[in-house]
Design a protein around this motif. Structure first.
Motif, PDB file in Angstrom:
ATOM      1  N   ALA A 110       0.814  -1.221   0.000  1.00 65.09           N
ATOM      2  CA  ALA A 110       0.000   0.000   0.000  1.00 65.09           C
ATOM      3  C   ALA A 110       0.844   1.266   0.000  1.00 65.09           C
ATOM      4  CB  ALA A 110      -0.924   0.006   1.214  1.00 65.09           C
ATOM      5  N   PHE A 111       2.162   1.113  -0.151  1.00 61.01           N
ATOM      6  CA  PHE A 111       3.076   2.263  -0.111  1.00 61.01           C
ATOM      7  C   PHE A 111       3.742   2.420  -1.471  1.00 61.01           C
ATOM      8  CE2 PHE A 111       7.641   3.362   0.483  1.00 61.01           C
ATOM      9  CZ  PHE A 111       7.481   4.704   0.807  1.00 61.01           C
ATOM     10  N   ASP A 112       3.739   3.655  -1.998  1.00 55.85           N
ATOM     11  CA  ASP A 112       4.465   3.917  -3.240  1.00 55.85           C
ATOM     12  C   ASP A 112       5.378   5.108  -3.039  1.00 55.85           C
ATOM     13  OD1 ASP A 112       3.280   6.477  -4.883  1.00 55.85           O
ATOM     14  OD2 ASP A 112       1.689   5.532  -3.701  1.00 55.85           O
ATOM     15  N   TYR A 113       6.445   5.172  -3.843  1.00 51.10           N
ATOM     16  CA  TYR A 113       7.445   6.212  -3.648  1.00 51.10           C
ATOM     17  C   TYR A 113       7.981   6.703  -4.990  1.00 51.10           C
ATOM     18  CZ  TYR A 113      10.638   2.298  -4.484  1.00 51.10           C
ATOM     19  OH  TYR A 113      11.286   1.215  -5.041  1.00 51.10           O
ATOM     20  N   ASN A 114       8.460   7.930  -4.965  1.00 49.18           N
ATOM     21  CA  ASN A 114       9.117   8.557  -6.108  1.00 49.18           C
ATOM     22  C   ASN A 114      10.172   9.484  -5.547  1.00 49.18           C
ATOM     23  OD1 ASN A 114       9.943  10.118  -8.285  1.00 49.18           O
ATOM     24  ND2 ASN A 114       7.886  10.448  -9.091  1.00 49.18           N
ATOM     25  N   LEU A 115      11.439   9.138  -5.735  1.00 48.26           N
ATOM     26  CA  LEU A 115      12.559   9.891  -5.175  1.00 48.26           C
ATOM     27  C   LEU A 115      13.426  10.406  -6.318  1.00 48.26           C
ATOM     28  CD1 LEU A 115      13.600   7.281  -2.433  1.00 48.26           C
ATOM     29  CD2 LEU A 115      11.945   9.149  -2.210  1.00 48.26           C
ATOM     30  N   ALA A 116      13.889  11.644  -6.199  1.00 45.79           N
ATOM     31  CA  ALA A 116      14.721  12.221  -7.260  1.00 45.79           C
ATOM     32  C   ALA A 116      15.766  13.147  -6.645  1.00 45.79           C
ATOM     33  CB  ALA A 116      13.865  12.989  -8.260  1.00 45.79           C
ATOM     34  N   LEU A 117      16.993  13.051  -7.160  1.00 46.93           N
ATOM     35  CA  LEU A 117      18.095  13.922  -6.746  1.00 46.93           C
ATOM     36  C   LEU A 117      18.793  14.438  -7.996  1.00 46.93           C
ATOM     37  CD1 LEU A 117      19.717  11.764  -3.902  1.00 46.93           C
ATOM     38  CD2 LEU A 117      18.401  13.873  -3.586  1.00 46.93           C
ATOM     39  N   SER A 118      19.331  15.652  -7.926  1.00 48.96           N
ATOM     40  CA  SER A 118      20.066  16.179  -9.080  1.00 48.96           C
ATOM     41  C   SER A 118      21.154  17.134  -8.623  1.00 48.96           C
ATOM     42  CB  SER A 118      19.123  16.894 -10.052  1.00 48.96           C
ATOM     43  OG  SER A 118      18.624  18.091  -9.483  1.00 48.96           O
ATOM     44  N   HIS A 119      22.172  17.226  -9.445  1.00 49.85           N
ATOM     45  CA  HIS A 119      23.279  18.181  -9.245  1.00 49.85           C
ATOM     46  C   HIS A 119      23.554  18.845 -10.588  1.00 49.85           C
ATOM     47  CE1 HIS A 119      27.227  19.866  -8.167  1.00 49.85           C
ATOM     48  NE2 HIS A 119      27.622  19.416  -9.349  1.00 49.85           N
ATOM     49  N   PHE A 120      23.662  20.169 -10.561  1.00 46.00           N
ATOM     50  CA  PHE A 120      23.924  20.931 -11.784  1.00 46.00           C
ATOM     51  C   PHE A 120      25.007  21.956 -11.496  1.00 46.00           C
ATOM     52  CE2 PHE A 120      22.970  24.968 -14.028  1.00 46.00           C
ATOM     53  CZ  PHE A 120      23.296  24.577 -15.311  1.00 46.00           C
ATOM     54  N   GLN A 121      25.895  22.117 -12.460  1.00 49.79           N
ATOM     55  CA  GLN A 121      26.909  23.159 -12.351  1.00 49.79           C
ATOM     56  C   GLN A 121      27.258  23.667 -13.737  1.00 49.79           C
ATOM     57  OE1 GLN A 121      29.937  20.605 -10.448  1.00 49.79           O
ATOM     58  NE2 GLN A 121      31.250  20.976 -12.232  1.00 49.79           N
ATOM     59  N   THR A 122      27.656  24.921 -13.807  1.00 47.23           N
ATOM     60  CA  THR A 122      28.016  25.543 -15.080  1.00 47.23           C
ATOM     61  C   THR A 122      28.955  26.708 -14.850  1.00 47.23           C
ATOM     62  OG1 THR A 122      27.125  26.592 -17.082  1.00 47.23           O
ATOM     63  CG2 THR A 122      25.993  27.069 -15.017  1.00 47.23           C
ATOM     64  N   GLN A 123      29.829  26.930 -15.801  1.00 44.22           N
ATOM     65  CA  GLN A 123      30.642  28.143 -15.794  1.00 44.22           C
ATOM     66  C   GLN A 123      29.872  29.322 -16.352  1.00 44.22           C
ATOM     67  OE1 GLN A 123      33.781  28.819 -14.580  1.00 44.22           O
ATOM     68  NE2 GLN A 123      33.583  26.824 -13.606  1.00 44.22           N
ATOM     69  N   GLY A 124      28.777  29.031 -17.074  1.00 42.98           N
ATOM     70  CA  GLY A 124      27.936  30.084 -17.607  1.00 42.98           C
ATOM     71  C   GLY A 124      28.386  30.561 -18.967  1.00 42.98           C
ATOM     72  N   TYR A 125      27.424  30.951 -19.787  1.00 44.03           N
ATOM     73  CA  TYR A 125      27.736  31.498 -21.109  1.00 44.03           C
ATOM     74  C   TYR A 125      28.436  32.833 -20.985  1.00 44.03           C
ATOM     75  CZ  TYR A 125      26.817  34.089 -25.419  1.00 44.03           C
ATOM     76  OH  TYR A 125      26.938  34.877 -26.541  1.00 44.03           O
ATOM     77  N   ARG A 126      27.986  33.662 -20.064  1.00 44.75           N
ATOM     78  CA  ARG A 126      28.594  34.979 -19.878  1.00 44.75           C
ATOM     79  C   ARG A 126      29.648  34.939 -18.791  1.00 44.75           C
ATOM     80  NH1 ARG A 126      24.039  39.093 -18.688  1.00 44.75           N
ATOM     81  NH2 ARG A 126      25.856  40.488 -18.748  1.00 44.75           N
ATOM     82  N   ASP A 127      30.532  35.914 -18.807  1.00 41.57           N
ATOM     83  CA  ASP A 127      31.492  36.045 -17.724  1.00 41.57           C
ATOM     84  C   ASP A 127      30.740  36.274 -16.412  1.00 41.57           C
ATOM     85  OD1 ASP A 127      33.456  35.853 -19.620  1.00 41.57           O
ATOM     86  OD2 ASP A 127      33.857  38.011 -19.714  1.00 41.57           O
ATOM     87  N   HIS A 128      31.342  35.852 -15.342  1.00 39.95           N
ATOM     88  CA  HIS A 128      30.787  36.055 -14.003  1.00 39.95           C
ATOM     89  C   HIS A 128      29.358  35.499 -13.916  1.00 39.95           C
ATOM     90  CE1 HIS A 128      31.229  37.910 -10.055  1.00 39.95           C
ATOM     91  NE2 HIS A 128      29.958  38.264 -10.122  1.00 39.95           N
ATOM     92  N   SER A 129      29.154  34.278 -14.396  1.00 39.00           N
ATOM     93  CA  SER A 129      27.823  33.662 -14.309  1.00 39.00           C
ATOM     94  C   SER A 129      27.907  32.202 -13.876  1.00 39.00           C
ATOM     95  CB  SER A 129      27.088  33.774 -15.653  1.00 39.00           C
ATOM     96  OG  SER A 129      27.777  33.104 -16.682  1.00 39.00           O
ATOM     97  N   ARG A 130      28.972  31.871 -13.149  1.00 38.70           N
ATOM     98  CA  ARG A 130      29.121  30.499 -12.654  1.00 38.70           C
ATOM     99  C   ARG A 130      28.017  30.191 -11.641  1.00 38.70           C
ATOM    100  NH1 ARG A 130      33.776  31.120 -10.776  1.00 38.70           N
ATOM    101  NH2 ARG A 130      33.309  31.264  -8.549  1.00 38.70           N
ATOM    102  N   ALA A 131      27.534  28.951 -11.645  1.00 33.32           N
ATOM    103  CA  ALA A 131      26.468  28.556 -10.726  1.00 33.32           C
ATOM    104  C   ALA A 131      26.567  27.070 -10.408  1.00 33.32           C
ATOM    105  CB  ALA A 131      25.096  28.875 -11.319  1.00 33.32           C
ATOM    106  N   GLN A 132      26.034  26.726  -9.241  1.00 33.80           N
ATOM    107  CA  GLN A 132      25.929  25.330  -8.817  1.00 33.80           C
ATOM    108  C   GLN A 132      24.606  25.174  -8.082  1.00 33.80           C
ATOM    109  OE1 GLN A 132      29.333  23.652  -6.700  1.00 33.80           O
ATOM    110  NE2 GLN A 132      27.958  22.451  -5.398  1.00 33.80           N
TER     111      GLN A 132
END
Length: 704
Positions: free
Chosen positions: A192-214
């Motif tokens: 009677a139990f159901d689950y849906n688990l999700a994890l993600s990691h994203f990183q980029t230096q960015g198209y423009r200067d000074h636009s790095r993100a994680q």
């Protein structure tokens, strides 16, 4: 397209729906239940414009970083990737929300039935999980009023239920600008139990200067079947944005000279933002009889934001300045209780829903100088300290009645009360106590009627009243330069109407079209933008009107087409004064009645043609077009329109019980120079946020 001809194509489109429907087979499509109107009604039977987008993680060549990736072929909505993860995506719907400088406003957001929009109307989509999603619903037009403080529409993302057999999926995408995303999800069911688990990691230096993100995010949906005691869903999600650099906007000359550059103040002050959010919610449903159902939703979360802004040091010499570093710590939560009853009225089926929602946000807002001595871009002296609270209490009711064989009606009303309060904890001889409060209230009726011309052609008309308060961000700075919140701002009230047609033919083809208009009074506009701070004021009336069209279906064995087009004529109906020169604090330049509302393109649309199946080769071509858009109230500058082409190729092969999918994607295939989004009325003329040229993305996904 000239205004005089703007309605020609939509009118012909609606005529085509009627005439084409007359040639279709008499076919009844299987019902697909959705939750957008809180009723157990298929979208085809609603007198409203509603799009349901199925999300199939693992079947896409897109990395799943931004919500806009899933919205191809949806009319009315325009999601623009800023290439700036310090400010989130720019989302507008039928012209509402285009002026937002960060986050989403004017469009209400929900994740698994839990609000992602705060009581003040400011929302964030950054914690939406495409890895665990089943579908996205986009509700447009008058019936968005049934959700309270929103004018443009409602967008909801729903996680998939777990099922059998259990499935695990892992994926890795990497491409241009050192961008990389890893994701993992697991779905299944144990009794009677159901689950849906999700994890993600994203990183980029960015198209423009000074636009790095994680960015890291997690989402969990847990379902419990309690038998006769009902059904319980628990939803938990987290978001961590340790640091996202902000390249700021560029002037026109800068954007054309070098679109990759960042504005000079971005380097000087190291402009950046960090966010940490965690949230827990639960939805409990139980049926007391075959005709009556009860639903209770409750949620709680915490969101912390730290942001370094490019406010000049000189501007902070004013004793009323709030500094150049924003530190927000918010606790928020709410409940929604709902009763649904199905019965008959005059021998015809009727469904009645009544309920009430309460949402609360407590925010500790602090401001600091963005310098210490001669060092810029650091946290300096405290300049603002206040506790801000906003809550809403909204009872609502709606009724759906099939009062004749081919006729049905949906009516509803919501009483919306929103109260803001600010308690000033930073009081000095030069900065007085600026505590205060304000309350907004509105009654929001909405009604729609649908005529079933045939089993495959439905026509509808709807009308309603919308309500949109200023957000805390817009209340934060007064137009007169004083400290404290701008309690003199009034809520915008809209009268919306819509005429629509839905044609669902034999097989999988569907065509939808609508004509719409929204008249707003107490439109909000920028009063001044000085020293990195925007202040707002209430002006007169505005109008957003236009047409939208969408079609999707099978062209042949393995071939599928999706397309959507929207025309919006967004205008100020009342003249007003605006600021023009840099440093202007008193609006003095007239804006004539009939001027375009900035940030709203007259025409935009998207299309995707795809061939292939779940195994073997799959190829797709996408087009996205956006008309030129003005960037300020006077319309003296504009970002040019564009048409972008993307292509993707994937190959899925079985590996025993598992499946491996390899993919490659090229966006902006012809390497066009594009302004991806604009910052409306930016005080330094830095309106433009360039989008990347040609980019590549490679992916590998394994499902087992």
């Amino acid at each position: 397209m000239r205004p005089g001809k703007a309605w020609t194509i939509p009118a012909l489109t609606l005529g085509l729906l009627v005439s084409t429907g007359a040639m279709a087979d008499d076919t009844t499509l299987p019902a697909v239940q959705v939750n957008a109107t809180r009723l157990d009604i298929p979208p085809f039977d609603l007198p409203a414009s509603l799009s349901v987008i199925r999300v199939a993680p693992g079947a896409s060549s897109k990395p799943g970083v931004n919500l806009s990736e899933a919205l191809v072929g949806v009319p009315g909505i325009l999601a623009r990737d800023r290439q700036n993860y310090a400010q989130d995506e720019q989302v507008s719907l039928r012209g509402f929300g285009a002026r937002s400088t960060f986050g989403v406003r004017g469009v209400r957001l929900y994740a698994d039935g839990i609000p992602a929009t705060m009581p003040d109307g400011q929302g964030q989509a950054s914690h939406f999980s495409l890895d665990g999603a089943d579908r996205i619903e986009v509700l447009r037009g008058p019936f968005s009023a049934l959700y309270g403080n929103a004018s443009g529409g409602v967008m909801q993302i729903w996680s998939a239920e777990g099922g059998t057999p259990a499935q695990v999926r892992v994926g890795l995408f990497a491409g241009s600008d050192a961008s990389m995303r890893m994701g993992a999800s697991a779905r299944g069911m144990q009794g009677a139990f159901d689950y849906n688990l999700a994890l993600s990691h994203f990183q980029t230096q960015g198209y423009r200067d000074h636009s790095r993100a994680q960015r890291e995010s997690g989402n969990a949906r847990l379902g419990f079947d309690l038998g006769s005691a009902g059904h319980l869903i628990v939803v938990a999600n987290t978001l961590a944005l340790p640091q996202a650099q902000d390249p700021l906007g560029l002037t026109r000359s800068q954007a054309w000279a070098d679109p990759r550059q960042a504005a000079a103040p971005a380097y000087q002050f190291d402009t950046r933002k960090s966010v940490h959010q965690s949230q827990l919610g639960a939805v409990y449903e139980v049926s007391s009889s075959e005709q009556t159902q009860w639903r209770l939703m409750a949620y709680y979360g915490n969101r912390g934001v730290q942001q370094v802004l490019p406010v000049p040091v000189a501007a902070q010499r004013n004793p009323l300045s709030a500094g150049g570093v924003v530190d927000l710590d918010s606790d928020y939560g709410g409940v929604d209780a709902r009763w649904t009853h199905r019965a008959t009225l005059l021998g015809r089926p009727v469904e009645l829903t009544a309920g009430a929602s309460y949402d609360d946000q407590d925010q500790h807002r602090r401001g600091y100088e963005n310098f210490a001595g001669s060092t810029l871009g650091v946290t300096g002296r405290l300049r603002r300290d206040e506790d801000d609270r906003v809550w809403n209490l909204d009872p609502y009711a709606q009724l759906y009645w099939r009062f004749a064989e081919r006729w049905s009606a949906l009516v509803g009303v919501r009483q919306s009360t929103v109260r803001f309060r600010s308690d000033d904890r930073y009081v000095t001889a030069d900065n007085p106590d600026d505590s205060g409060s304000v309350r907004y209230r509105a009654t929001l009726p909405v009604a729609g009627v649908q005529f079933r011309a045939t089993d495959w052609l439905h026509l509808h008309a709807s009308f309603g009243k919308g309500f949109e308060t200023p957000t805390f961000a817009e209340l934060s700075y007064r137009a007169d330069g004083g400290a404290g919140l701008a309690f003199n701002l009034r809520p915008a009230v809209s009268q919306q109407g819509e005429l629509g047609a839905k044609w669902h033919a034999a097989g999988s083809w569907s065509v939808d079209g609508a004509l719409f208009r929204a008249d707003t009074r107490n439109e909000l506009a920028v009063a001044s933008n000085v020293g990195g701070r925007a202040s707002y004021r209430t002006i007169g009336r505005s109008r957003r009107e236009g047409a939208e069209f969408a079609a999707q279906g099978e062209l042949g064995p393995g071939w599928r087409l999706q397309l959507a087009a929207t025309h919006v004529r967004a205008r100020f109906l009342s003249p007003f004064l605006t600021c023009v020169p840099a440093g202007c604090t008193t609006p003095a330049t007239p804006v004539a009645a009939g001027a375009r509302i900035p940030g709203v393109p007259a025409n935009y649309g998207s299309a995707r043609l795809e061939h292939g199946g779940s195994l073997g080769w799959r190829v797709g071509v996408e087009l996205q077009g956006v008309d030129a858009v003005t960037v300020n109230d006077l319309g003296r500058e504009r970002a040019p329109g564009y048409l972008l082409t993307g292509v993707d190729l994937a190959y899925a092969l079985p590996l025993g019980p598992s499946r491996l999918t390899l993919s490659a994607r090229v966006d902006n295939l012809f390497d066009r120079r594009v302004i991806g989004s604009v910052i409306v009325n930016e005080g330094n003329g830095r309106y433009y946020e360039p989008a990347p040229g040609r980019t590549l993305m490679f992916g590998a996904q394994l499902a087992f």
